[in-house]
Design an enzyme around this catalytic site. Structure first.
Site, PDB file in Angstrom:
ATOM      1  CG  LEU A  23      52.562  54.690  -1.258  1.00  0.00           C
ATOM      2  CD1 LEU A  23      51.393  55.392  -0.617  1.00  0.00           C
ATOM      3  CD2 LEU A  23      53.824  54.891  -0.432  1.00  0.00           C
TER       4      LEU A  23
ATOM      5  N   GLY B 209      47.574  47.716  -3.822  1.00  0.00           N
ATOM      6  CA  GLY B 209      46.512  47.798  -2.848  1.00  0.00           C
ATOM      7  C   GLY B 209      46.721  48.850  -1.771  1.00  0.00           C
TER       8      GLY B 209
ATOM      9  CB  SER C 126      49.797  58.068   0.155  1.00  0.00           C
ATOM     10  OG  SER C 126      49.594  58.533  -1.155  1.00  0.00           O
TER      11      SER C 126
ATOM     12  CE  LYS D 201      41.441  52.264  -6.565  1.00  0.00           C
ATOM     13  NZ  LYS D 201      40.048  51.938  -6.116  1.00  0.00           N
TER      14      LYS D 201
ATOM     15  CG  ASP E 166      33.815  45.336  -1.014  1.00  0.00           C
ATOM     16  OD1 ASP E 166      33.856  44.425  -0.162  1.00  0.00           O
ATOM     17  OD2 ASP E 166      34.749  45.560  -1.803  1.00  0.00           O
TER      18      ASP E 166
END
Length: 390
Positions: free
Chosen positions: A67, A70, A73, A87, A191
Protein backbone atom coordinates in the site's frame (compact mmCIF):
# COMPACT_ATOMS: atom_id res chain seq x y z
CA UNK A 1 9.83 1.65 7.37
CA UNK A 2 7.76 -0.32 4.89
CA UNK A 3 4.11 -1.19 5.32
CA UNK A 4 2.93 -4.19 3.33
CA UNK A 5 -0.51 -5.68 3.06
CA UNK A 6 -0.31 -9.40 3.72
CA UNK A 7 -2.38 -12.53 3.59
CA UNK A 8 -1.88 -14.54 6.78
CA UNK A 9 -1.97 -18.30 6.28
CA UNK A 10 -2.19 -20.90 9.07
CA UNK A 11 0.77 -22.97 7.87
CA UNK A 12 2.59 -24.19 4.81
CA UNK A 13 1.63 -27.77 4.05
CA UNK A 14 -0.21 -30.08 1.68
CA UNK A 15 -3.57 -28.32 2.25
CA UNK A 16 -2.26 -24.89 1.29
CA UNK A 17 -1.27 -23.60 -2.13
CA UNK A 18 0.30 -20.14 -2.37
CA UNK A 19 -1.34 -17.65 -4.71
CA UNK A 20 0.37 -17.14 -8.03
CA UNK A 21 1.44 -13.51 -8.57
CA UNK A 22 3.35 -14.05 -11.82
CA UNK A 23 0.91 -12.15 -14.06
CA UNK A 24 3.26 -10.40 -16.52
CA UNK A 25 0.78 -7.65 -17.43
CA UNK A 26 2.19 -4.89 -15.27
CA UNK A 27 3.74 -1.52 -16.08
CA UNK A 28 7.52 -1.73 -15.97
CA UNK A 29 9.10 1.32 -14.38
CA UNK A 30 12.58 2.50 -15.27
CA UNK A 31 15.22 1.66 -12.65
CA UNK A 32 16.19 5.34 -12.68
CA UNK A 33 12.67 6.49 -11.71
CA UNK A 34 12.48 7.23 -7.99
CA UNK A 35 9.25 6.12 -6.30
CA UNK A 36 7.98 5.93 -2.72
CA UNK A 37 10.88 5.28 -0.31
CA UNK A 38 13.33 6.26 -3.02
CA UNK A 39 12.03 9.83 -2.93
CA UNK A 40 12.97 10.27 0.74
CA UNK A 41 15.98 12.58 1.16
CA UNK A 42 19.05 10.53 1.99
CA UNK A 43 17.48 7.29 0.77
CA UNK A 44 19.85 4.30 0.86
CA UNK A 45 18.51 1.09 -0.66
CA UNK A 46 20.49 -1.19 1.67
CA UNK A 47 18.53 0.06 4.68
CA UNK A 48 15.26 -1.42 3.42
CA UNK A 49 14.07 -4.99 3.10
CA UNK A 50 13.36 -5.71 -0.62
CA UNK A 51 9.86 -7.12 -0.23
CA UNK A 52 8.36 -8.87 -3.28
CA UNK A 53 4.67 -9.40 -3.95
CA UNK A 54 3.99 -13.14 -3.60
CA UNK A 55 6.89 -13.59 -1.16
CA UNK A 56 6.24 -15.85 1.85
CA UNK A 57 7.64 -14.82 5.24
CA UNK A 58 7.95 -17.02 8.33
CA UNK A 59 6.24 -19.88 6.43
CA UNK A 60 2.98 -18.12 7.20
CA UNK A 61 2.53 -14.71 5.55
CA UNK A 62 2.29 -14.27 1.80
CA UNK A 63 2.61 -10.68 0.59
CA UNK A 64 -0.36 -9.88 -1.65
CA UNK A 65 0.26 -6.20 -2.21
CA UNK A 66 1.98 -3.06 -1.02
CA UNK A 67 0.00 0.00 0.00
CA UNK A 68 3.01 2.28 0.01
CA UNK A 69 5.52 3.32 2.62
CA UNK A 70 3.87 4.54 5.78
CA UNK A 71 0.43 3.27 4.69
CA UNK A 72 -1.76 0.51 6.16
CA UNK A 73 -5.11 -1.23 5.70
CA UNK A 74 -7.86 -3.06 7.59
CA UNK A 75 -8.77 -6.45 8.92
CA UNK A 76 -10.85 -9.18 7.31
CA UNK A 77 -11.37 -12.69 8.75
CA UNK A 78 -11.86 -15.76 6.54
CA UNK A 79 -12.05 -19.49 7.01
CA UNK A 80 -8.51 -20.89 7.02
CA UNK A 81 -6.95 -17.51 6.32
CA UNK A 82 -7.12 -13.84 7.22
CA UNK A 83 -5.50 -10.55 6.25
CA UNK A 84 -2.94 -8.74 8.36
CA UNK A 85 -0.55 -5.82 7.99
CA UNK A 86 3.16 -6.44 8.23
CA UNK A 87 5.33 -3.49 9.20
CA UNK A 88 8.91 -4.14 8.07
CA UNK A 89 11.43 -1.77 9.59
CA UNK A 90 14.69 -0.56 8.14
CA UNK A 91 17.65 -2.71 9.14
CA UNK A 92 17.90 -3.44 12.84
CA UNK A 93 21.37 -1.94 13.33
CA UNK A 94 19.89 1.51 12.62
CA UNK A 95 16.91 1.06 14.96
CA UNK A 96 18.81 -0.06 18.04
CA UNK A 97 17.01 -0.33 21.38
CA UNK A 98 13.80 1.17 19.95
CA UNK A 99 12.83 -2.20 18.47
CA UNK A 100 12.90 -3.99 21.83
CA UNK A 101 11.29 -1.04 23.61
CA UNK A 102 8.33 -1.11 21.23
CA UNK A 103 7.83 -4.84 21.82
CA UNK A 104 7.81 -4.22 25.59
CA UNK A 105 5.04 -1.67 25.10
CA UNK A 106 2.91 -4.13 23.12
CA UNK A 107 3.52 -6.87 25.68
CA UNK A 108 2.32 -4.54 28.43
CA UNK A 109 -0.81 -3.75 26.41
CA UNK A 110 -1.43 -7.46 25.87
CA UNK A 111 -1.07 -8.12 29.60
CA UNK A 112 -3.46 -5.34 30.66
CA UNK A 113 -7.18 -5.91 31.35
CA UNK A 114 -9.09 -6.40 28.11
CA UNK A 115 -12.60 -5.33 29.14
CA UNK A 116 -11.96 -1.58 29.18
CA UNK A 117 -14.06 0.12 26.45
CA UNK A 118 -10.95 1.82 25.07
CA UNK A 119 -9.12 -1.45 24.38
CA UNK A 120 -10.70 -1.92 20.95
CA UNK A 121 -9.48 1.51 19.86
CA UNK A 122 -5.80 0.67 20.46
CA UNK A 123 -3.98 -1.26 17.76
CA UNK A 124 -2.83 -4.69 18.88
CA UNK A 125 0.18 -6.79 17.93
CA UNK A 126 -0.50 -10.27 16.54
CA UNK A 127 3.03 -11.48 15.96
CA UNK A 128 6.63 -10.30 15.62
CA UNK A 129 9.72 -11.81 14.03
CA UNK A 130 12.97 -10.89 12.29
CA UNK A 131 13.72 -11.47 8.62
CA UNK A 132 17.17 -11.52 7.06
CA UNK A 133 17.84 -8.91 4.37
CA UNK A 134 20.80 -8.42 2.04
CA UNK A 135 22.79 -6.52 4.68
CA UNK A 136 21.13 -7.04 8.05
CA UNK A 137 18.09 -8.34 9.86
CA UNK A 138 14.79 -6.46 9.82
CA UNK A 139 12.14 -6.45 12.53
CA UNK A 140 8.61 -7.31 11.36
CA UNK A 141 5.50 -6.46 13.37
CA UNK A 142 2.20 -8.10 12.44
CA UNK A 143 -0.99 -6.11 13.15
CA UNK A 144 -4.68 -6.39 12.37
CA UNK A 145 -5.04 -4.42 9.13
CA UNK A 146 -6.57 -0.95 9.06
CA UNK A 147 -7.44 1.38 6.23
CA UNK A 148 -6.17 4.92 5.85
CA UNK A 149 -4.95 7.39 8.44
CA UNK A 150 -6.78 10.54 9.46
CA UNK A 151 -4.00 12.46 7.71
CA UNK A 152 -4.71 10.66 4.41
CA UNK A 153 -8.39 11.40 4.88
CA UNK A 154 -7.59 15.10 5.33
CA UNK A 155 -5.44 15.18 2.20
CA UNK A 156 -8.27 13.69 0.15
CA UNK A 157 -10.83 16.11 1.58
CA UNK A 158 -10.91 19.33 -0.52
CA UNK A 159 -11.41 21.51 2.60
CA UNK A 160 -8.53 19.77 4.44
CA UNK A 161 -10.48 19.31 7.68
CA UNK A 162 -12.64 16.71 9.40
CA UNK A 163 -16.42 17.19 9.28
CA UNK A 164 -17.80 17.87 12.77
CA UNK A 165 -19.52 14.46 13.23
CA UNK A 166 -16.37 12.56 12.23
CA UNK A 167 -14.23 14.74 14.51
CA UNK A 168 -16.54 14.06 17.46
CA UNK A 169 -16.45 10.28 16.92
CA UNK A 170 -12.68 10.36 16.44
CA UNK A 171 -12.14 12.31 19.67
CA UNK A 172 -14.51 10.10 21.64
CA UNK A 173 -12.67 6.94 20.58
CA UNK A 174 -9.28 8.60 21.05
CA UNK A 175 -10.12 9.66 24.62
CA UNK A 176 -11.28 6.11 25.40
CA UNK A 177 -8.04 4.74 23.95
CA UNK A 178 -5.94 7.14 26.01
CA UNK A 179 -7.85 6.38 29.20
CA UNK A 180 -7.14 2.69 28.62
CA UNK A 181 -3.44 3.36 27.99
CA UNK A 182 -3.06 5.73 30.95
CA UNK A 183 -5.09 3.91 33.61
CA UNK A 184 -4.89 0.22 32.71
CA UNK A 185 -1.62 -0.09 30.78
CA UNK A 186 0.36 2.73 32.45
CA UNK A 187 1.64 3.82 29.02
CA UNK A 188 2.24 7.32 27.63
CA UNK A 189 1.93 7.45 23.84
CA UNK A 190 3.96 10.71 23.31
CA UNK A 191 3.38 10.85 19.52
CA UNK A 192 -0.29 11.49 18.81
CA UNK A 193 -0.83 12.97 15.36
CA UNK A 194 -3.14 12.56 12.40
CA UNK A 195 -1.07 9.85 10.73
CA UNK A 196 -1.03 7.76 13.93
CA UNK A 197 -4.84 7.58 14.06
CA UNK A 198 -6.21 5.15 11.47
CA UNK A 199 -9.69 4.15 10.36
CA UNK A 200 -11.09 0.66 10.25
CA UNK A 201 -13.12 -0.86 7.41
CA UNK A 202 -16.79 -1.65 7.83
CA UNK A 203 -17.06 -3.73 4.63
CA UNK A 204 -14.67 -6.70 4.40
CA UNK A 205 -15.01 -6.98 0.63
CA UNK A 206 -12.49 -4.20 0.00
CA UNK A 207 -9.68 -6.52 1.12
CA UNK A 208 -10.54 -9.37 -1.19
CA UNK A 209 -10.98 -6.82 -3.98
CA UNK A 210 -7.50 -5.52 -3.23
CA UNK A 211 -6.07 -9.02 -3.55
CA UNK A 212 -7.98 -9.81 -6.76
CA UNK A 213 -6.93 -6.54 -8.36
CA UNK A 214 -3.30 -7.33 -7.66
CA UNK A 215 -3.69 -10.81 -9.18
CA UNK A 216 -5.46 -9.60 -12.33
CA UNK A 217 -4.04 -6.10 -12.75
CA UNK A 218 -0.65 -5.93 -11.02
CA UNK A 219 0.47 -2.59 -9.62
CA UNK A 220 1.26 0.22 -10.26
CA UNK A 221 -2.35 1.26 -10.12
CA UNK A 222 -4.62 3.79 -8.40
CA UNK A 223 -6.25 3.07 -5.04
CA UNK A 224 -10.00 2.50 -5.16
CA UNK A 225 -12.41 4.77 -3.30
CA UNK A 226 -13.74 3.23 -0.10
CA UNK A 227 -15.04 6.04 2.10
CA UNK A 228 -18.18 3.98 2.61
CA UNK A 229 -16.02 1.29 4.22
CA UNK A 230 -14.44 3.45 6.94
CA UNK A 231 -14.76 1.99 10.41
CA UNK A 232 -13.83 3.15 13.91
CA UNK A 233 -10.63 5.18 14.39
CA UNK A 234 -7.76 3.29 16.06
CA UNK A 235 -4.72 4.76 17.87
CA UNK A 236 -1.57 3.28 16.32
CA UNK A 237 2.23 3.33 16.34
CA UNK A 238 3.81 2.75 19.74
CA UNK A 239 7.39 3.18 18.55
CA UNK A 240 7.81 6.28 20.74
CA UNK A 241 5.61 5.19 23.66
CA UNK A 242 7.07 4.92 27.17
CA UNK A 243 6.11 3.36 30.47
CA UNK A 244 4.04 5.75 32.56
CA UNK A 245 5.15 4.33 35.91
CA UNK A 246 8.69 5.60 35.38
CA UNK A 247 10.06 9.15 35.79
CA UNK A 248 10.56 11.13 32.58
CA UNK A 249 12.09 14.45 31.54
CA UNK A 250 13.55 13.55 28.12
CA UNK A 251 12.61 15.32 24.90
CA UNK A 252 9.57 13.83 23.14
CA UNK A 253 6.74 14.67 20.71
CA UNK A 254 6.77 16.27 17.24
CA UNK A 255 7.94 19.89 17.45
CA UNK A 256 4.61 21.67 17.05
CA UNK A 257 2.88 19.30 19.51
CA UNK A 258 5.44 19.54 22.32
CA UNK A 259 3.93 20.22 25.72
CA UNK A 260 5.37 23.16 27.69
CA UNK A 261 6.85 20.89 30.38
CA UNK A 262 8.72 19.02 27.64
CA UNK A 263 10.17 22.21 26.16
CA UNK A 264 11.26 23.45 29.61
CA UNK A 265 12.74 20.04 30.50
CA UNK A 266 10.48 19.63 33.52
CA UNK A 267 9.24 16.22 34.73
CA UNK A 268 6.34 15.00 32.58
CA UNK A 269 3.81 12.18 32.62
CA UNK A 270 0.46 11.15 31.09
CA UNK A 271 -0.82 14.69 30.60
CA UNK A 272 1.63 15.31 27.73
CA UNK A 273 -0.72 13.14 25.67
CA UNK A 274 -3.64 15.40 26.61
CA UNK A 275 -1.77 18.53 25.47
CA UNK A 276 -0.83 16.65 22.29
CA UNK A 277 -4.48 15.88 21.50
CA UNK A 278 -5.49 19.49 22.09
CA UNK A 279 -3.04 20.61 19.42
CA UNK A 280 -4.08 17.85 17.01
CA UNK A 281 -7.75 18.80 17.33
CA UNK A 282 -7.01 22.23 15.90
CA UNK A 283 -5.26 20.60 12.95
CA UNK A 284 -8.17 18.27 12.28
CA UNK A 285 -10.94 20.84 12.60
CA UNK A 286 -9.32 24.04 11.36
CA UNK A 287 -6.98 22.52 8.77
CA UNK A 288 -3.95 24.36 10.17
CA UNK A 289 -1.56 24.12 13.11
CA UNK A 290 -2.32 25.85 16.38
CA UNK A 291 1.41 26.47 16.93
CA UNK A 292 4.19 26.70 14.37
CA UNK A 293 7.26 27.49 16.46
CA UNK A 294 8.75 29.33 13.48
CA UNK A 295 11.37 31.80 14.69
CA UNK A 296 11.44 34.86 12.38
CA UNK A 297 15.11 35.40 13.08
CA UNK A 298 16.26 31.88 12.20
CA UNK A 299 13.40 30.93 9.82
CA UNK A 300 13.03 27.53 11.46
CA UNK A 301 11.44 25.90 14.51
CA UNK A 302 12.84 27.18 17.80
CA UNK A 303 11.58 26.46 21.31
CA UNK A 304 11.61 30.15 22.21
CA UNK A 305 9.20 30.95 19.35
CA UNK A 306 6.93 28.07 20.38
CA UNK A 307 6.80 29.31 23.98
CA UNK A 308 6.03 32.84 22.78
CA UNK A 309 3.06 31.47 20.81
CA UNK A 310 1.83 29.64 23.92
CA UNK A 311 2.01 32.86 25.93
CA UNK A 312 0.07 34.76 23.29
CA UNK A 313 -2.62 32.07 23.44
CA UNK A 314 -2.74 31.12 27.12
CA UNK A 315 -1.15 34.02 28.94
CA UNK A 316 2.01 33.74 31.04
CA UNK A 317 2.77 30.54 32.99
CA UNK A 318 2.79 30.62 36.78
CA UNK A 319 6.09 31.01 38.68
CA UNK A 320 5.43 27.64 40.32
CA UNK A 321 5.26 25.92 36.94
CA UNK A 322 8.36 27.70 35.64
CA UNK A 323 10.32 26.63 38.72
CA UNK A 324 9.97 22.99 37.65
CA UNK A 325 11.92 23.36 34.40
CA UNK A 326 15.66 22.92 34.08
CA UNK A 327 15.64 25.13 30.99
CA UNK A 328 13.41 27.90 32.38
CA UNK A 329 16.30 30.39 32.82
CA UNK A 330 17.12 30.00 29.13
CA UNK A 331 13.72 31.35 28.07
CA UNK A 332 12.27 33.45 30.93
CA UNK A 333 13.62 36.45 32.84
CA UNK A 334 12.63 37.25 36.40
CA UNK A 335 10.23 39.92 35.14
CA UNK A 336 8.34 37.33 33.07
CA UNK A 337 5.98 38.05 30.17
CA UNK A 338 2.41 39.26 30.48
CA UNK A 339 1.07 39.42 26.92
CA UNK A 340 -2.07 37.42 26.13
CA UNK A 341 -4.58 37.14 23.29
CA UNK A 342 -7.62 34.91 22.61
CA UNK A 343 -7.61 31.73 20.57
CA UNK A 344 -6.98 32.19 16.84
CA UNK A 345 -9.93 33.01 14.63
CA UNK A 346 -12.39 30.12 14.75
CA UNK A 347 -14.19 29.63 11.46
CA UNK A 348 -16.42 26.58 11.58
CA UNK A 349 -18.71 26.92 14.61
CA UNK A 350 -20.87 29.69 16.02
CA UNK A 351 -22.75 30.60 19.17
CA UNK A 352 -23.01 28.16 22.07
CA UNK A 353 -21.58 25.29 20.00
CA UNK A 354 -18.42 27.37 19.45
CA UNK A 355 -18.15 28.16 23.17
CA UNK A 356 -18.57 24.48 24.07
CA UNK A 357 -15.82 23.50 21.65
CA UNK A 358 -13.47 26.15 23.01
CA UNK A 359 -14.14 24.94 26.55
CA UNK A 360 -13.09 21.47 25.39
CA UNK A 361 -9.82 22.85 24.06
CA UNK A 362 -9.15 24.80 27.25
CA UNK A 363 -9.49 21.58 29.25
CA UNK A 364 -6.46 20.23 27.38
CA UNK A 365 -4.34 23.31 26.69
CA UNK A 366 -3.19 24.37 30.15
CA UNK A 367 0.35 25.23 31.23
CA UNK A 368 0.19 23.08 34.35
CA UNK A 369 -0.33 19.38 33.55
CA UNK A 370 -2.41 18.88 36.68
CA UNK A 371 -4.97 21.41 35.40
CA UNK A 372 -5.56 19.44 32.19
CA UNK A 373 -8.51 17.06 32.20
CA UNK A 374 -8.00 13.31 32.15
CA UNK A 375 -8.86 11.26 29.08
CA UNK A 376 -12.00 9.88 30.77
CA UNK A 377 -13.17 13.37 31.75
CA UNK A 378 -12.68 14.48 28.15
CA UNK A 379 -14.61 11.47 26.84
CA UNK A 380 -17.58 12.81 28.84
CA UNK A 381 -17.12 16.41 27.62
CA UNK A 382 -20.35 18.24 26.79
CA UNK A 383 -19.40 19.05 23.19
CA UNK A 384 -18.27 15.50 22.42
CA UNK A 385 -21.39 13.96 23.93
CA UNK A 386 -23.71 16.48 22.28
CA UNK A 387 -22.23 15.71 18.84
CA UNK A 388 -22.41 11.96 19.40
CA UNK A 389 -26.10 12.11 20.26
CA UNK A 390 -27.29 14.41 17.46
Amino acid sequence: MLMSFLQSLPRLGPRWTPLNFTNPNFIRLSTSQAIEEETIPGYIAGRYYPTRIGEILKDRYQVVGKLGFGASSNRVARTYRRYVTLKIYIKSALMGQQLDDELKIYKRIEGAPQRHPGRKYVRSLLDSFDVSGPEDRHRCLVHPPLWESVLDFLFRNPVQRLPTPILAVTLHRLFLALDYLHTECKIIHTDIKADNIMFGIADDSVLSEFENNELQHPCPRKDSECLKNLGAPILCDFGSAVMGDEEHSEDIQPDIYRAPEVILQAPWSYKVDIWNVGCVIWNLFEGESLFSGQDPEFQTYRSRAHLAEMIRLLGPPSPDFLARGNLTPKFFSQEGISSVSPFPIFRHLEGEEKEMFLRLLRKMLQWEPEKRSSAMELEQDEWVQAELHK
